[in-house]
Design an enzyme around this catalytic site. Structure first.
Site, PDB file in Angstrom:
ATOM      1  CG  ASP A  11      -1.805   0.962   1.307  1.00  0.00           C
ATOM      2  OD1 ASP A  11      -1.352   2.214   0.853  1.00  0.00           O
ATOM      3  OD2 ASP A  11      -2.631   1.254   2.055  1.00  0.00           O
ATOM      4  CE1 TYR A 231      -4.217  -1.853  11.282  1.00  0.00           C
ATOM      5  CE2 TYR A 231      -4.848   0.592  11.534  1.00  0.00           C
ATOM      6  CZ  TYR A 231      -4.931  -0.682  10.956  1.00  0.00           C
ATOM      7  OH  TYR A 231      -5.747  -0.639   9.723  1.00  0.00           O
ATOM      8  CE  LYS A 234      -5.499  -7.134  10.188  1.00  0.00           C
ATOM      9  NZ  LYS A 234      -5.126  -7.018  11.517  1.00  0.00           N
TER      10      LYS A 234
HETATM   11  P1  13P Z   1      -5.594  -0.858   4.525  1.00  0.00           P
HETATM   12  O1  13P Z   1      -4.601  -1.856   5.386  1.00  0.00           O
HETATM   13  O2  13P Z   1      -6.110  -1.195   3.665  1.00  0.00           O
HETATM   14  O3  13P Z   1      -4.636   0.626   4.443  1.00  0.00           O
HETATM   15  O4  13P Z   1      -6.591  -0.365   5.390  1.00  0.00           O
HETATM   16  C1  13P Z   1      -6.504   0.471   6.645  1.00  0.00           C
HETATM   17  C2  13P Z   1      -7.579   0.767   7.566  1.00  0.00           C
HETATM   18  O5  13P Z   1      -7.708   0.869   8.517  1.00  0.00           O
HETATM   19  C3  13P Z   1      -8.708   0.788   6.501  1.00  0.00           C
HETATM   20  O6  13P Z   1     -10.140   1.134   7.559  1.00  0.00           O
HETATM   21 MG    MG Z   2      -4.312   2.008   3.040  1.00  0.00          MG
HETATM   22 MG    MG Z   3      -5.029  -2.152   1.929  1.00  0.00          MG
END
Ligand code: 13P
Ligand code: MG
Ligand code: MG
Ligand code: 13P
Length: 368
Positions: A11, A231, A234
């Site tokens: 990402d 965090y 994800k």
């Molecule tokens: P991503 O991991 O896809 O960037 O999403 C993060 C998130 O917190 C979406 O609510």
């Molecule tokens: Mg993202």
């Molecule tokens: Mg993502």
């Protein structure tokens, strides 16, 4: 001569929010990989996205963890992050957690699913890419493909599949791995992989008719919080699965996704929800930043070249699964901040929740 099929993803910034990768970043990546192909670094490539994750699919003859392949992916992600920053995209460079590249991208943030194998006469491979979830989301479908005769008819009726498969399972907390054979160790395997936030299927190996040391499926298992210590997004996973001729047929590889099973990682990485199989053009995470998505691009590979590809969930045959996923999404959403929609406390440890708990710490009193 063996062929290596590499999916390396990150990402590098979403537009808008965490919904999708902007076309400008995809174009940049295509341009860079086209040059690398002309220079002979890779044999062929395909660039796509699942939600806000930029997916680089590359074929080459350099094996796994190769410095020039990983370096190429790292540079593409770096440049795409720079562009994302200039354009003010959300979370620019989100998954690039370290500054310095040293040999390969493992432990730097990007997710990797790579396998090196001897090409068969015809080599069908499916690249699965997920957004808003974690590596354990692949446990159920990979298990069904290679070990469940109610999914894969070939396990029963094709003598080439009859001896079953060997599963390589990683304990991602203790950093250990174990190999288990199906069908005879099926219950042991399920005892582990049912706990999908801890035990994840890393690879699957054949037990007959194909070289036993060459994987037939591989899943990315990188855990971002373990690298970043908190965090930041994800660990949206990817997997590559080979099909046919001694392996599950293409339709047996896709069949598990007709059931939109519950996975973790929706909204702020903190919620459970159904995984929705979608076409690439539908892979934008809108509702409550989701629901979690999976796309499947099927390839034929010949002498290391991609000779054809198809967007496999772009098919009304998966409409019912999508509708079912909507219904389950709705049902789960109505729990709001309550478990089991929200993840169990133990898994919330890696989100922003501990900061809220910290605030209340001094207000807890002893009770009898
Ligand atoms: P991503 O991991 O896809 O960037 O999403 C993060 C998130 O917190 C979406 O609510
Ligand atoms: Mg993202
Ligand atoms: Mg993502
Ligand atoms: P293979 O033996 O080539 O895998 O063919 C099986 C098949 O495709 C039946 O659907």
């Amino acid at each position: 001569m063996k062929t290596t099929f590499s999916i390396i993803k990150a990402d590098v910034g979403g537009c808008p929010g965490h919904a999708k990768v902007n076309e400008k970043l995809i174009e940049l990546a295509k341009e860079k990989l086209k040059k690398a192909k002309e220079q002979g670094i890779i044999k062929d490539f395909f660039v796509t996205n699942c939600g806000d994750d930029l997916e680089l699919i590359m074929t080459h003859d350099k094996g796994e963890n190769n410095e020039s392949i990983h370096g190429l992916a790292w540079n593409v992600f770096k440049e795409a992050s720079e562009l994302a920053k200039q354009l003010g995209f959300y979370g620019a460079g989100q998954d690039l957690l370290k500054d310095a590249f040293s040999g390969n991208v493992r432990g730097l943030g990007p997710g990797i699913a790579e396998m090196e194998f001897t090409e068969r006469k015809s080599e069908p491979i499916v690249a699965f890419m997920m957004d808003k979830t974690e590596p354990g989301a692949f446990n159920l479908p990979i298990y069904r493909m290679f070990a469940d005769p109610f999914n894969t008819a070939g396990l029963i009726i094709d003598p080439k599949l009859h001896s079953g498969f060997k599963f390589e399972v990683w304990d991602i907390k203790e950093h250990k791995r174990v190999f288990l054979n199906t069908p005879e160790e099926m219950y042991d395997l399920l005892a582990l992989i049912g706990a999908k936030s801890r035990f994840v299927i890393k690879r699957v190996y054949p037990r007959s008719s194909l070289p036993e040391d060459e994987p037939v499926a591989v899943v990315s298992t990188e855990k971002l919080f373990q690298i970043a210590g908190e965090y930041i997004g994800k660990d949206d996973p990817v997997a590559a699965v080979r099909a046919q001729s001694g392996l599950p047929a293409l339709g047996e590889v896709l069949e598990p996704f007709a059931f939109p099973h519950l996975v973790s990682g929706w909204m702020r990485g903190s919620h459970n929800g159904p995984i929705m199989p979608v076409a690439n053009k539908q892979a934008k995470c809108t509702r409550f930043d989701g629901p979690p998505r999976v796309i499947a691009i099927g390839f034929q590979v010949k002498n290391g070249m991609i000779t054809g590809h198809e967007d496999l969930f772009d098919d009304p045959a998966f409409d019912y699964a999508r509708n079912k996923a909507q219904e389950i999404a709705d049902y789960m959403r109505r729990h709001g901040p309550f478990e089991p929609h929200r993840l169990p406390l133990e898994e919330m440890e890696y989100t922003t929740l501990p900061k809220v708990m910290e605030k209340l710490k001094g207000r807890f009193e002893d009770v009898e």
